[in-house]
Design an enzyme around this catalytic site. Structure first.
Site, mmCIF file in Angstrom:
data_model
loop_
_atom_site.group_PDB
_atom_site.id
_atom_site.type_symbol
_atom_site.label_atom_id
_atom_site.label_comp_id
_atom_site.label_asym_id
_atom_site.label_seq_id
_atom_site.Cartn_x
_atom_site.Cartn_y
_atom_site.Cartn_z
ATOM 1 N N ARG A 129 0.886 -1.181 0.000
ATOM 2 C CA ARG A 129 0.000 0.000 0.000
ATOM 3 C C ARG A 129 0.917 1.222 0.000
ATOM 4 O O ARG A 129 1.618 1.480 0.986
ATOM 5 C CB ARG A 129 -0.896 -0.010 1.241
ATOM 6 C CG ARG A 129 -1.531 1.343 1.498
ATOM 7 C CD ARG A 129 -2.649 1.286 2.505
ATOM 8 N NE ARG A 129 -3.795 0.627 1.944
ATOM 9 C CZ ARG A 129 -5.027 0.681 2.465
ATOM 10 N NH1 ARG A 129 -5.251 1.371 3.562
ATOM 11 N NH2 ARG A 129 -6.022 0.047 1.893
ATOM 12 N N HIS A 167 -7.308 0.951 -6.562
ATOM 13 C CA HIS A 167 -7.568 0.086 -5.394
ATOM 14 C C HIS A 167 -8.237 -1.197 -5.907
ATOM 15 O O HIS A 167 -9.407 -1.463 -5.607
ATOM 16 C CB HIS A 167 -8.464 0.817 -4.399
ATOM 17 C CG HIS A 167 -8.444 0.244 -3.015
ATOM 18 N ND1 HIS A 167 -7.687 -0.864 -2.672
ATOM 19 C CD2 HIS A 167 -9.089 0.617 -1.865
ATOM 20 C CE1 HIS A 167 -7.875 -1.142 -1.400
ATOM 21 N NE2 HIS A 167 -8.713 -0.262 -0.889
ATOM 22 N N GLN A 213 -10.103 -3.750 -3.484
ATOM 23 C CA GLN A 213 -11.404 -3.277 -2.999
ATOM 24 C C GLN A 213 -12.498 -3.630 -3.998
ATOM 25 O O GLN A 213 -13.559 -4.155 -3.635
ATOM 26 C CB GLN A 213 -11.346 -1.745 -2.803
ATOM 27 C CG GLN A 213 -12.670 -1.149 -2.385
ATOM 28 C CD GLN A 213 -13.094 -1.597 -0.999
ATOM 29 O OE1 GLN A 213 -12.292 -1.574 -0.069
ATOM 30 N NE2 GLN A 213 -14.329 -2.025 -0.840
ATOM 31 N N ASP A 242 -17.289 7.322 -1.313
ATOM 32 C CA ASP A 242 -15.992 7.174 -0.642
ATOM 33 C C ASP A 242 -15.670 8.513 0.016
ATOM 34 O O ASP A 242 -16.321 9.532 -0.273
ATOM 35 C CB ASP A 242 -14.923 6.779 -1.686
ATOM 36 C CG ASP A 242 -13.562 6.478 -1.076
ATOM 37 O OD1 ASP A 242 -13.460 6.382 0.164
ATOM 38 O OD2 ASP A 242 -12.588 6.327 -1.846
ATOM 39 N N CYS A 252 -16.327 1.870 0.624
ATOM 40 C CA CYS A 252 -15.138 1.034 0.845
ATOM 41 C C CYS A 252 -14.641 1.121 2.281
ATOM 42 O O CYS A 252 -13.900 0.255 2.724
ATOM 43 C CB CYS A 252 -14.031 1.453 -0.115
ATOM 44 S SG CYS A 252 -13.612 3.195 0.059
ATOM 45 N N ARG A 293 -13.536 -8.518 1.276
ATOM 46 C CA ARG A 293 -12.138 -8.228 0.926
ATOM 47 C C ARG A 293 -11.286 -9.478 1.160
ATOM 48 O O ARG A 293 -10.440 -9.840 0.354
ATOM 49 C CB ARG A 293 -11.604 -7.091 1.812
ATOM 50 C CG ARG A 293 -12.226 -5.733 1.568
ATOM 51 C CD ARG A 293 -11.726 -5.139 0.280
ATOM 52 N NE ARG A 293 -10.279 -5.080 0.215
ATOM 53 C CZ ARG A 293 -9.516 -4.132 0.769
ATOM 54 N NH1 ARG A 293 -10.091 -3.122 1.376
ATOM 55 N NH2 ARG A 293 -8.198 -4.179 0.691
HETATM 56 N N1 NVA Z 1 -10.036 6.714 -1.442
HETATM 57 C C1 NVA Z 1 -9.669 6.266 -0.131
HETATM 58 C C2 NVA Z 1 -9.820 4.786 0.008
HETATM 59 C C3 NVA Z 1 -9.503 4.247 1.362
HETATM 60 C C4 NVA Z 1 -9.611 2.740 1.469
HETATM 61 C C5 NVA Z 1 -8.252 6.697 0.172
HETATM 62 O O1 NVA Z 1 -7.390 6.571 -0.685
HETATM 63 O O2 NVA Z 1 -7.997 7.157 1.282
#
Ligand code: NVA
Length: 300
Positions: free
Chosen positions: A102, A129, A132, A218, A258, A286
């Site tokens: 990540r 992502h 997800q 989101d 998410c 997930r």
């Molecule tokens: N768009 C959000 C997703 C978090 C799982 C972020 O990047 O923070």
């Protein structure tokens, strides 16, 4: 199998995406059948950003496949300070059988994948992502069965990783996706990232959510967004808050997110806590979809 890594869903065909979703469903039904498949294997999990779901679901998933997961925080790392990406990746290769990372930049993830012999999985970058969305496809399949028959409406900040991966998946699978957010470059899907992937864009949220089967949102403050933008974003995105009035425009719609959710911003308590919310099912799925990714990439 046509892919060594899972860096973005762009690298997978529609069939390969559906195969992963289907395998995830099978693992969920009968996890014991897969409990030894990755015996003796090690997953290295690299984190440059915070995580709840990705960290735990990969760790638990790897354990349930008989393997072992190591958490590695980039805060304590030599990467970029004392060591080049090349040396970092080649050293990891010697220890781990598979890597999940990540990170902020997609280019950093791609560099690790370039120098690693072992498979690399995107556990979220600023741009994508994929894990997800694989879990979300399983959730939608469980709820609606036929993915091609539903209308998915994503509402809010649309220039982020989740939206980009959702667009790519829906376009590949021929799904009906409408994106609704401010008609400003800053909040719209990044053209360079989603170019070639079709989706509808409707800035009027009330029109966008009509007849939707899924209303998805989101955070307005993705990890890479500076805190100094918070006030301005709240002001501009406020009319895209998913509240009861929006959900009532399409009474059949399920609510998806998410997570982490910023209750009171992009979604109200009333919506996320309602019977129509399937956010915790998304979170659980997930794990099953990531187990499918681990097995496919490890050719098991
Ligand atoms: N768009 C959000 C997703 C978090 C799982 C972020 O990047 O923070």
């Amino acid at each position: 199998m046509g892919y060594k890594d899972l860096l973005t869903l762009k690298d997978l065909s529609a069939k390969e995406i559906l195969d992963l979703v289907s395998l995830a469903g099978k693992i969920k039904k009968n996890p014991m059948k897969y409990s030894n498949k990755l015996k003796g294997k090690t997953l290295l999990m690299i984190f440059a950003k915070p995580s709840l779901r990705t960290h735990l679901s990969f760790d638990v998933g790897m354990n349930e496949l008989g393997g072992h997961a190591i958490f590695y925080d980039l805060k304590d790392s030599t990467l970029g300070k004392k060591e080049s990406v090349k040396d970092f990746s080649k050293v990891i290769d010697g220890y781990a059988d598979i890597i999940m990372a990540r990170l902020y930049g997609q280019e950093d993830l791609e560099s690790i994948a370039k120098y690693s012999e072992v498979p690399v999985i995107n556990g979220l970058t600023d741009d994508y992502h994929p894990c997800q969305i694989l879990g979300d496809l399983l959730t939608m399949k469980e709820k609606f069965n036929n993915l091609k028959k539903i209308k998915v409406c994503y509402v809010g900040d649309s220039n982020n990783n989740v939206t980009h991966s959702l667009i790519i998946a829906c376009a590949k699978l021929g799904m009906n996706l409408v994106i609704s957010g401010p008609k400003k470059k800053k909040f719209m899907p990044n053209n360079e990232i989603v170019s070639g992937f079709k989706f509808k864009f409707e800035p009027d949220v009330k029109k966008a959510v009509k007849n939707a089967d899924v209303i998805y949102t989101d955070t307005w403050m993705s990890y890479q967004v500076s805190k100094s933008e918070k006030k301005e974003r709240e002001r501009i995105l406020k009319k895209y808050q998913v509240n009861s009035a929006i959900m009532n425009i399409s009474k059949k719609a399920k609510f998806m997110h998410c997570l982490p959710a910023h209750r009171g911003d992009e979604v109200t308590d009333e919506v996320i806590d309602s019977k129509r919310s399937i956010v915790y099912e998304q979170a659980e799925n997930r794990q099953w979809s990531e187990m499918a990714v681990l097995l496919k990439l490890m050719k098991k």
